[in-house]
Design an enzyme around this catalytic site. Structure first.
Site, PDB file in Angstrom:
ATOM      1  N   CYS A  46       8.451   3.412  -4.765  1.00 20.80           N
ATOM      2  CA  CYS A  46       7.278   2.993  -5.673  1.00 20.80           C
ATOM      3  C   CYS A  46       7.749   2.503  -6.926  1.00 20.80           C
ATOM      4  O   CYS A  46       6.991   1.413  -7.395  1.00 20.80           O
ATOM      5  CB  CYS A  46       6.735   4.533  -5.900  1.00 20.80           C
ATOM      6  SG  CYS A  46       6.035   5.342  -4.466  1.00 20.80           S
ATOM      7  N   ASP A 139     -18.573  -8.812  -4.395  1.00 19.39           N
ATOM      8  CA  ASP A 139     -19.841  -8.177  -3.837  1.00 19.39           C
ATOM      9  C   ASP A 139     -19.580  -6.663  -3.651  1.00 19.39           C
ATOM     10  O   ASP A 139     -20.336  -6.005  -2.670  1.00 19.39           O
ATOM     11  CB  ASP A 139     -20.222  -8.831  -2.431  1.00 19.39           C
ATOM     12  CG  ASP A 139     -18.925  -8.689  -1.497  1.00 19.39           C
ATOM     13  OD1 ASP A 139     -18.035  -8.363  -1.587  1.00 19.39           O
ATOM     14  OD2 ASP A 139     -19.188  -9.622  -0.474  1.00 19.39           O
TER      15      ASP A 139
HETATM   16  C1  BEZ Z   1       9.763   6.400  -2.457  1.00 15.45           C
HETATM   17  O1  BEZ Z   1       8.693   5.752  -3.216  1.00 15.45           O
HETATM   18  O2  BEZ Z   1      11.118   6.018  -2.630  1.00 15.45           O
HETATM   19  C2  BEZ Z   1       9.346   7.270  -1.315  1.00 15.45           C
HETATM   20  C3  BEZ Z   1       8.296   8.052  -1.509  1.00 15.45           C
HETATM   21  C4  BEZ Z   1       8.066   9.089  -0.639  1.00 15.45           C
HETATM   22  C5  BEZ Z   1       8.525   8.944   0.710  1.00 15.45           C
HETATM   23  C6  BEZ Z   1       9.748   7.967   0.814  1.00 15.45           C
HETATM   24  C7  BEZ Z   1       9.932   7.148  -0.374  1.00 15.45           C
END
Ligand code: BEZ
Length: 223
Positions: A46, A139
């Site tokens: 992430c 929209d």
């Molecule tokens: C990650 O962002 O590294 C991750 C988050 C949850 C499960 C697997 C990877």
């Protein structure tokens, strides 16, 4: 089954975010929008995704697309994590994170929008959010959705390419072929008769001969 289909009006949800409480349609205004979810704050994949999204934020802005992320943690966590993300991007300390992050700590939106990943759970056994992307048109209707599992990071450069296609095909009666990039030739829509296509695309329509004899592979320069 929860979830939103292409062409549905995207829910006008209220949410707490890193820029305060929002009502989604008001947040979007007349812009396009991209809402993308993340499994959890302070996680490695992430962090790389949000880092890339932040680096590309001016490109989204140029296309009149408002970005908003979502993760199932609190505003306080999001604020702390966004400092890590900016550091990962080698930005100066104090540099502002370029778009808001929704705090869905009760997983309410994750459930409404069909975003939970049943295979990835937190330490308490609760499912995490998958990596969803929703592109919403001016929209307020959903134009595209992508759903990746938590373990596979997305490609935000590809998202820009896709938005270029969505914005072009919203205005012109064309479709974009495999691996299309802005400026490449596009395809004339199959439902446009030949005489109409000639009028619509004065730069020319080029039809590829095929063994079937059917004239469906029709290219034209990007209008
Ligand atoms: C990650 O962002 O590294 C991750 C988050 C949850 C499960 C697997 C990877």
């Amino acid at each position: 089954m929860p979830g939103i289909l292409l062409g549905d009006v995207f829910p006008n949800f209220e949410a707490e975010t890193t820029i305060g409480k929002i009502k989604f349609h008001d947040f979007l205004g007349d812009s396009w929008g991209v809402l993308f979810s993340h499994p959890r704050d302070y996680t490695p994949v992430c962090t790389t995704e949000l880092g890339r999204a932040a680096k590309l934020s001016d490109e989204f802005k140029k296309r009149n697309v408002k970005m908003i992320a979502l993760s199932i943690d609190s505003v306080e966590d999001h604020v702390g994590w966004s400092k890590d993300i900016m550091a990962y991007n080698n930005e100066e300390p104090g540099c502002k994170f370029p778009f808001p992050i929704i705090a869905d700590d009760k997983r309410e939106l994750a459930v409404t929008l069909g975003m939970l990943d049943p295979d990835e759970r937190d330490k308490d056994g609760m499912p995490l959010t998958a990596r969803c992307v929703f592109v919403i048109g001016p929209d307020k209707k959903m134009k595209l959705s992508i759903l990746y599992p938590a373990t596979t990071g997305r490609n935000f450069d590809e998202l820009l390419r896709v938005i270029d296609s969505l914005q072009l095909t919203a205005k012109k009666r064309v479709a974009t072929p495999v691996n299309w990039k802005p400026g490449d030739e596009v395809m004339v829509l199959p439902n446009i008769p030949e005489d109409e296509a000639a009028k619509l695309f004065p730069a020319g329509v080029f039809t590829k001969e095929l063994p079937s004899g059917k004239k469906y592979l029709r290219y034209t320069p990007q209008p």
